[in-house]
Write a protein that holds these residues in place. Structure first.
Motif, PDB file in Angstrom:
ATOM      1  N   GLN A   1      -9.369  -6.225  -2.112  1.00  0.00           N
ATOM      2  CA  GLN A   1      -8.254  -5.175  -1.693  1.00  0.00           C
ATOM      3  C   GLN A   1      -7.126  -4.926  -2.685  1.00  0.00           C
ATOM      4  OE1 GLN A   1      -9.256  -2.713   0.814  1.00  0.00           O
ATOM      5  NE2 GLN A   1      -7.976  -1.313   0.071  1.00  0.00           N
ATOM      6  N   GLU A   2      -7.168  -4.135  -3.865  1.00  0.00           N
ATOM      7  CA  GLU A   2      -6.106  -4.487  -4.851  1.00  0.00           C
ATOM      8  C   GLU A   2      -4.833  -3.681  -4.392  1.00  0.00           C
ATOM      9  OE1 GLU A   2      -8.495  -5.220  -9.030  1.00  0.00           O
ATOM     10  OE2 GLU A   2      -7.891  -3.093  -8.658  1.00  0.00           O
ATOM     11  N   THR A   3      -4.957  -2.662  -3.819  1.00  0.00           N
ATOM     12  CA  THR A   3      -3.829  -1.858  -3.373  1.00  0.00           C
ATOM     13  C   THR A   3      -4.368  -1.111  -1.727  1.00  0.00           C
ATOM     14  OG1 THR A   3      -4.597   0.508  -4.217  1.00  0.00           O
ATOM     15  CG2 THR A   3      -3.181  -1.050  -5.680  1.00  0.00           C
TER      16      THR A   3
ATOM     17  N   GLN B   1      -4.925   1.693  -1.102  1.00  0.00           N
ATOM     18  CA  GLN B   1      -5.919   2.748  -1.628  1.00  0.00           C
ATOM     19  C   GLN B   1      -7.067   2.474  -2.433  1.00  0.00           C
ATOM     20  OE1 GLN B   1      -2.566   3.212  -2.233  1.00  0.00           O
ATOM     21  NE2 GLN B   1      -2.227   4.215  -0.187  1.00  0.00           N
ATOM     22  N   ARG B   2      -6.926   1.378  -3.035  1.00  0.00           N
ATOM     23  CA  ARG B   2      -8.073   0.975  -4.122  1.00  0.00           C
ATOM     24  C   ARG B   2      -8.878  -0.562  -3.732  1.00  0.00           C
ATOM     25  NH1 ARG B   2      -5.235   1.020  -8.302  1.00  0.00           N
ATOM     26  NH2 ARG B   2      -4.781  -1.235  -8.784  1.00  0.00           N
ATOM     27  N   ARG B   3     -10.077  -0.605  -3.822  1.00  0.00           N
ATOM     28  CA  ARG B   3     -10.767  -1.611  -3.640  1.00  0.00           C
ATOM     29  C   ARG B   3     -11.597  -1.923  -4.854  1.00  0.00           C
ATOM     30  NH1 ARG B   3     -14.099  -1.916   1.732  1.00  0.00           N
ATOM     31  NH2 ARG B   3     -11.952  -2.095   2.671  1.00  0.00           N
ATOM     32  N   ALA B   4     -11.651  -3.203  -5.250  1.00  0.00           N
ATOM     33  CA  ALA B   4     -12.387  -3.412  -6.325  1.00  0.00           C
ATOM     34  C   ALA B   4     -13.393  -4.610  -6.127  1.00  0.00           C
ATOM     35  CB  ALA B   4     -11.303  -4.062  -7.627  1.00  0.00           C
TER      36      ALA B   4
ATOM     37  N   ARG C   1     -15.497  -7.775 -13.771  1.00  0.00           N
ATOM     38  CA  ARG C   1     -15.434  -6.346 -12.517  1.00  0.00           C
ATOM     39  C   ARG C   1     -16.737  -5.887 -12.550  1.00  0.00           C
ATOM     40  NH1 ARG C   1     -10.447  -4.036 -11.810  1.00  0.00           N
ATOM     41  NH2 ARG C   1     -11.339  -2.203 -10.719  1.00  0.00           N
TER      42      ARG C   1
ATOM     43  N   PRO D   1     -17.437  -1.964  -6.218  1.00  0.00           N
ATOM     44  CA  PRO D   1     -16.986  -2.780  -4.963  1.00  0.00           C
ATOM     45  C   PRO D   1     -18.041  -3.026  -3.941  1.00  0.00           C
ATOM     46  CG  PRO D   1     -15.425  -1.038  -5.226  1.00  0.00           C
ATOM     47  CD  PRO D   1     -16.482  -0.881  -6.307  1.00  0.00           C
TER      48      PRO D   1
ATOM     49  N   THR E   1      -8.023  -6.692   4.419  1.00  0.00           N
ATOM     50  CA  THR E   1      -8.178  -5.505   3.757  1.00  0.00           C
ATOM     51  C   THR E   1      -6.675  -5.360   3.372  1.00  0.00           C
ATOM     52  OG1 THR E   1      -7.595  -4.749   6.007  1.00  0.00           O
ATOM     53  CG2 THR E   1     -10.007  -4.473   5.335  1.00  0.00           C
TER      54      THR E   1
ATOM     55  N   PRO F   1      -3.629  -6.168   0.536  1.00  0.00           N
ATOM     56  CA  PRO F   1      -3.444  -6.679  -0.739  1.00  0.00           C
ATOM     57  C   PRO F   1      -2.651  -7.761  -0.959  1.00  0.00           C
ATOM     58  CG  PRO F   1      -2.815  -4.449  -0.651  1.00  0.00           C
ATOM     59  CD  PRO F   1      -3.017  -4.780   0.884  1.00  0.00           C
TER      60      PRO F   1
ATOM     61  N   ARG G   1      -6.974 -12.118 -11.605  1.00  0.00           N
ATOM     62  CA  ARG G   1      -7.174 -11.399 -12.806  1.00  0.00           C
ATOM     63  C   ARG G   1      -6.898 -12.297 -13.802  1.00  0.00           C
ATOM     64  NH1 ARG G   1      -3.226  -6.184 -10.650  1.00  0.00           N
ATOM     65  NH2 ARG G   1      -5.117  -5.061 -10.062  1.00  0.00           N
TER      66      ARG G   1
END
Length: 363
Positions: free
Chosen positions: A290-292, A294-297, A312, A315, A345, A347, A356
């Motif tokens: 869970q990067e943010t 709203q955003r999952r990677a 990368r 997901p 879930t 960040p 990263r």
């Protein structure tokens, strides 16, 4: 991109058994192996030994890889062999005995070919010739410092009365240069291909790789004949099969797996990548993070020895890790993999920075 091809450097002095080991790997059912043969000289004798036993043989002639003016020759071969249309499981660069492993490893690591992933450096040691021709005392050979796996060959040719003492002395010299390196004894090239790459099938595809089947039949006949010549009362050949080896000196790998639904916390994951479980030579997996809010990677992770590679991917629905190694205890390692897959879930900025960083170093 999840389908990068591991590129393995196979190094060692002349006569250490590189081509023997390579031919053993080529006999694995269902495996698609690309080979880059690098010879010192105008006549590619090693290329002739393996030609026709692989889907593609690329030969870099006229000098060592380490003596090329640039990496273009190697990169051109890697670009051909890692083309998705070939569907190769692994590419092995069999260096000449004069090649410098560290230089070759850097050329693979910094290759400009997009689908290349470093697959480790396997350095072979000739147990019979080691102290007479390759180690005169003082500092141990520098080549061991860049190896991810050191394979001691020809131990079966040592005199029985001093065999264990000689092998222990060789292994001590290797550890002196590289305390964390994975080390195995494997006579006649009998190394489990699972240490190098994944093989999805255990039989040859219909009408494909027929020569591999013929080679395996020939090998089985030779082993049967050898067993008859060396049979001892009671059917025991003097090797108890411990330490990940069978009665023929074949080093076998074991594996452990763990999965969890959804994304995981990056911090424990990176801890595991940087400090793999005991006896785990390879780690692989696909994980969600869970990067943010709203955003999952998604990330594909690979570890070979102490080399970490991260890139990368979309997901995944669940996060999975697999550990592979000689003498690996699945009952001990599986819980460690599970602990690294801590569901989260939320960040984690600090853990994400570490993940990263490995991605940037990989790409």
């Amino acid at each position: 991109m999840t389908d990068r091809v591991p590129v393995v450097a196979l190094t060692g002095p002349l006569g250490a058994g590189k081509t023997t080991l390579l031919n053993h790997l080529l006999r694995r059912p269902g495996a698609r192996v690309g080979v880059i043969v690098n010879d010192f000289g105008a006549i590619n004798l090693d290329a002739a030994l393996v030609s026709g036993q692989v889907d593609e043989t690329a030969s870099i002639a006229g000098g060592c890889v380490c003596c090329l003016d640039d990496a273009s020759g190697l990169d051109d071969a890697l670009a051909r062999l890692t083309d998705p249309r070939r569907g190769l499981d692994v590419v092995i660069v069999e260096a000449s005995g004069l090649a410098e492993p560290g230089v070759l490893a850097r050329m693979i690591r910094y290759s400009g070919v997009e689908r290349v992933r470093p697959g480790g450096v396997i350095d072979l040691v000739d147990a019979v010739e080691y102290f007479d021709h390759h180690d005169g005392g003082g500092l141990p050979p520098a080549r061991f410092s860049v190896a991810t796996l050191v394979v001691v060959t020809k131990s079966d040719l040592l005199p029985p009365e001093g065999r264990e003492a000689t092998l222990a002395a060789i292994e001590a010299r290797v550890r002196e240069a590289n305390p964390d390196v994975h080390l195995v004894r494997a006579d006649r090239g009998r190394l489990d291909p699972a240490l190098l790459h994944d093989v999805a099938e255990f039989e040859d595809p219909p009408d494909e790789l027929p020569l591999g089947a013929l080679l395996r039949a020939e090998q089985e006949a030779a082993l049967a004949a050898d067993s008859e010549r060396h049979e001892v009362p009671g059917g025991h050949d003097g090797h108890d099969g411990h330490d990940g080896h069978d009665g023929h000196g074949h080093a076998h790998a074991a594996s452990a797996t763990a999965s969890t639904p959804g994304p995981v916390a990056p911090g424990p994951l990176v801890d595991l990548l940087e400090s793999p479980p005991p006896r785990a030579y390879r780690l692989k997996g696909v994980v969600g993070v869970q990067e943010t809010a709203q955003r999952r990677a998604g990330y594909v992770v690979h570890v070979v020895g102490r080399q970490v590679h991260v890139h990368r991917c979309p997901p995944p629905e669940q996060s999975t890790l697999v550990a592979i190694g000689l003498d690996l205890d699945p009952a001990t390692v599986a819980p460690l993999l599970g602990a690294a897959l801590t569901s989260s879930t939320r960040p984690d900025a600090a853990g994400l920075r570490r993940l990263r960083r490995h991605r940037l170093l990989s790409e």
